[in-house]
Enzyme design. Sequence first.
Site, PDB file in Angstrom:
ATOM      1  N   CYS A  77       0.829  -1.206   0.000  1.00  0.00           N
ATOM      2  CA  CYS A  77       0.000   0.000   0.000  1.00  0.00           C
ATOM      3  C   CYS A  77       0.862   1.254   0.000  1.00  0.00           C
ATOM      4  O   CYS A  77       0.484   2.289  -0.547  1.00  0.00           O
ATOM      5  CB  CYS A  77      -0.967  -0.010   1.179  1.00  0.00           C
ATOM      6  SG  CYS A  77      -0.190  -0.348   2.772  1.00  0.00           S
TER       7      CYS A  77
ATOM      8  N   HIS B 172      -1.546   0.764   7.737  1.00  0.00           N
ATOM      9  CA  HIS B 172      -1.998   0.865   6.346  1.00  0.00           C
ATOM     10  C   HIS B 172      -1.730   2.279   5.844  1.00  0.00           C
ATOM     11  O   HIS B 172      -1.904   3.255   6.578  1.00  0.00           O
ATOM     12  CB  HIS B 172      -3.488   0.534   6.257  1.00  0.00           C
ATOM     13  CG  HIS B 172      -4.023   0.544   4.853  1.00  0.00           C
ATOM     14  ND1 HIS B 172      -3.490  -0.246   3.859  1.00  0.00           N
ATOM     15  CD2 HIS B 172      -5.023   1.269   4.276  1.00  0.00           C
ATOM     16  CE1 HIS B 172      -4.161  -0.020   2.728  1.00  0.00           C
ATOM     17  NE2 HIS B 172      -5.084   0.896   2.962  1.00  0.00           N
TER      18      HIS B 172
END
Length: 995
Positions: free
Chosen positions: A54, A307
């Site tokens: 990510c 994340h």
Amino acid sequence: RRNCRGNPNCLVGIGEHAWLGEIDENTFHNIDDPNCERRKKNAFVGLTNLGATCYVNTFLQMWFLNLELRQALYLCPSSEDAAGGGIPKDRDYEPQTICEHLQYLFALLQNSKRRYIDPSGFVKALGLDTGQQQDAQEFSKLFMSLLEDTLSKQKNPDVRNIVQKQFCGEYAYVTVCNQCGRESKLVSKFYELELNIQGHKQLTDCITEFLKEEKLEGDNRYFCETCQSKQNATRKIRLLSLPCTLNLQLMRFVFDRQTGHKKKLNTYIGFSELLDMEPFMEQKNGVYVYELSAVLIHRGVSAYSGHYIAHVKDPQTGEWYKFNDEDIEKMEGKKLQLGIEEDLAEPSKSQSRKPKCGKGTHCSRNAYMLVYRLQTREKAPAVQVPAFLQELVERDNCKFEEWCNEMAEMRKQSVARGKIKHEEVKELYKRLPAEAGSAYDFISLEWLQKWLDESTPPKPIDNTACLCSHGKLHPDKISIMKRISEYVADFFYRRYGGGPRLNVKALCKDCVVERCRILRLKNQLNEDYKTVTNLLKITVKGNDGFWVGKASLRSWRQLALEQLNEQDEDAEPSNGKVNGNAQNKDESNEEKREEEEELNFNEDIVCPHGDLCISENERRVVSKEAWRKLKQYFPKAPEFPSNKECCSQCKILEREGEENEALHKMMATEQKTSLQNLFHDKCRPCLGSWPQETDELYIVSQFFVEEWRKFVRRPTRCSPVSSVGNSALLCPHGGLMFTYASMTKEDSKLIALIWPSEWERIQKLFVVDHVIKITRTPGADAESALYASEPELCPECREGLLCQQQRDLREYTQATIYIHKVVDNKKVMKDAAPELNVSSSEAEEEREENKPEGEQDPDFNQANGGAKRQKTSHQSYVAYQKQGIRRSTRHRKVRGEKALLVSANQTLKELKIQIMHAFSVAPFDQNLSIDGKILSDDTATLGSLGVIPESVILLNSCPRLLIADEPIADYAAMDDVMQVCMPEEGFKGTGLLGH
């Protein structure tokens, strides 16, 4: 409505509701609409997260929306395009360089019809591990350096200089001498400014600190070239020029000196959408107003997990978008909205409140990079995809359209099949019930439910599990069967096959009759139980009654019921071929043996000789009427009239047992008196310092001494030791298994030294199978003395024993080791001398002695064992020697110690995970040692590190001493445990640095 499971005629609630009435076509397939994967109009294209990539996706989206960078990359010539002729349609395009990968990726992001694309080719070219999350800030620096180096070879200056033009600025390190005023300047380029955020609340405060003047005094003084000596000075950074795109790295991930690892600073930092950099510049003659263009966010409380997402502004429309891998969300009203990213819970209770933000300002505790673009009134230019890249994009779009058409066709076919099945099921379900007086079949409810469940295609009908031992339908299986019409049954067997068919004659009459008989007996049992209970209240006079065991009387009803159930089970399907549920023969034989070992009714008062036991406390007299009732249920039960005499053999044995106890007490007293010092372990000789008063000592097994001490302490519970059993210390050739040196060290716990005077008494008290003696021949001094053993050492067997012991210690499985957590140096000392801190051994020895005789070691002949006992003892010694000398000393657990089961081929890293669960100490906080040797190689096996069964490994809380730091107070930081093997230096070892 629910289905009545006990009623074979109830066909409601078996899954038919999904087929009755009108049905949504989507229920006929499990294929998602391919149009959901299609890019929406005026929307951006997402990027697939390949596991932990990510952080890469956020930077790719941010660089894609830098139109100048995208245009320059499009101008970079491709190797395929330069070769001429384009790319053949029969092979896929394979980019050769990082620039080719990036320009192809940008072309897909610009004109692809897909909702998201796969960046795996780009990630693979960089050599990144898709399963391991890297430092995002370090990735940005390294990739920019790689891209600049790659583009520097281009001829077109617009391409060659794009990285410097967009991202490169200049600052100078300026040092001024306080004595002479001489100014020293070192000019350096930068691609981002790294700003410390600790102790600050606003971005401008962070920039001010970055440019703050630093005093060089004391030991840190500056050597002035003019003064030719060290002088006090000042040093600061001056901004000389700024790039078009200003990257501001917020140093959220810092090194924690206490833990030795990175941690995340979850503090709020305020920043504005407009940033005026003029006050911070050395020259004030320019326009330095910047607009916020991107905010990169890290969601999570740990530096090693979480994340990454990006909020990026579209330079052409001015609208803000949130890029979250495949998902892209447009912000309302052209405004930046950080949203839920700032609502994550803190690991501690001291959660800071979010400051209020004015118009045009924002604050974040998760932003780690802010990107500002130089404000300009010029409209952002449109970027066109080059023809050769557009051709590649159109090829990919054609593949996507083909996939969409294929999925749509599969959906269409599934719907068509579903509609046919729908009409078929509706028709069959109407005819499923069997009408009164008409032919019918029994079929499994489970199979019917699977037939009505579209997700699982029906298999052939299998009725074997419902058959009894006679090959017919068992009455107890009716509850899981349904009665259906013969018409539908014919259709099922034609379509799906299977069997056997269970029609109207399939129900087993024999099993029904047997079940009825057992049910009648069970009903009668309840009445008889009340009758017997009342009869037991009557006192029986004289000898007019029968002896019954009290335990049998307490459980007779349960025993009778079990007998009836066993008879019932005999009528059920056996484990044969009929029902297909064959059991393992070993399991059934084991169950039979267990059943045989259980006592039947009234067998609890039968002695080993088959007669009435002598203990009256275990039995009572019942009347003849009660006995007759009980005999109806237990016709084979042993019968003892109340005038029956007890077993004569048991009486004799009881008298002999009392006499033996007295004899054993007398033997124990005599042996203890004769061998007082040996019993109390006092005044014992030591080979390390040979006693001067004698030139010879005798040896016996330490195991013999311990067994003898047990008998002396508990003569009524332990059997007397009759043999010294020295054969355990000898090899098959009759040679001694120990050297003189080993008996002074590692083997000293296996032997006991005996004085000559004690040996004379031992020979009178015990059977001596082998005499083992050590003799000293005195020399000029103590060191020159010679020692000889009788029998002599057997070198061959000694060497074989050592090799076998070493091999066993390195090849163990599921062995016990002990982890001792040490808090301070005093406990370290206690571990060095565990005898100072052990629990009392008396309680353990007493528990050992209280074991039933069958659990005690049979290695020594007992006084009343006879020839059979002698044989057992000999066999035990043979096995004993094959396994090596038995160690009688046991490890005593101490406070702060836990036992773990490990194997020799287990790695140190796996052991650390076990220790983490046992002590809540993260693996990176564990410094393990054994016998003073530090265990540090996580990939090494325990066998190679010298960890053997019964080893004690120290876990120390003293810094840099033997073993581990205290558990981390913040349990949310246990995320870091998963990073035990993560490279702390970012991308070291990946392909990225290789470029």
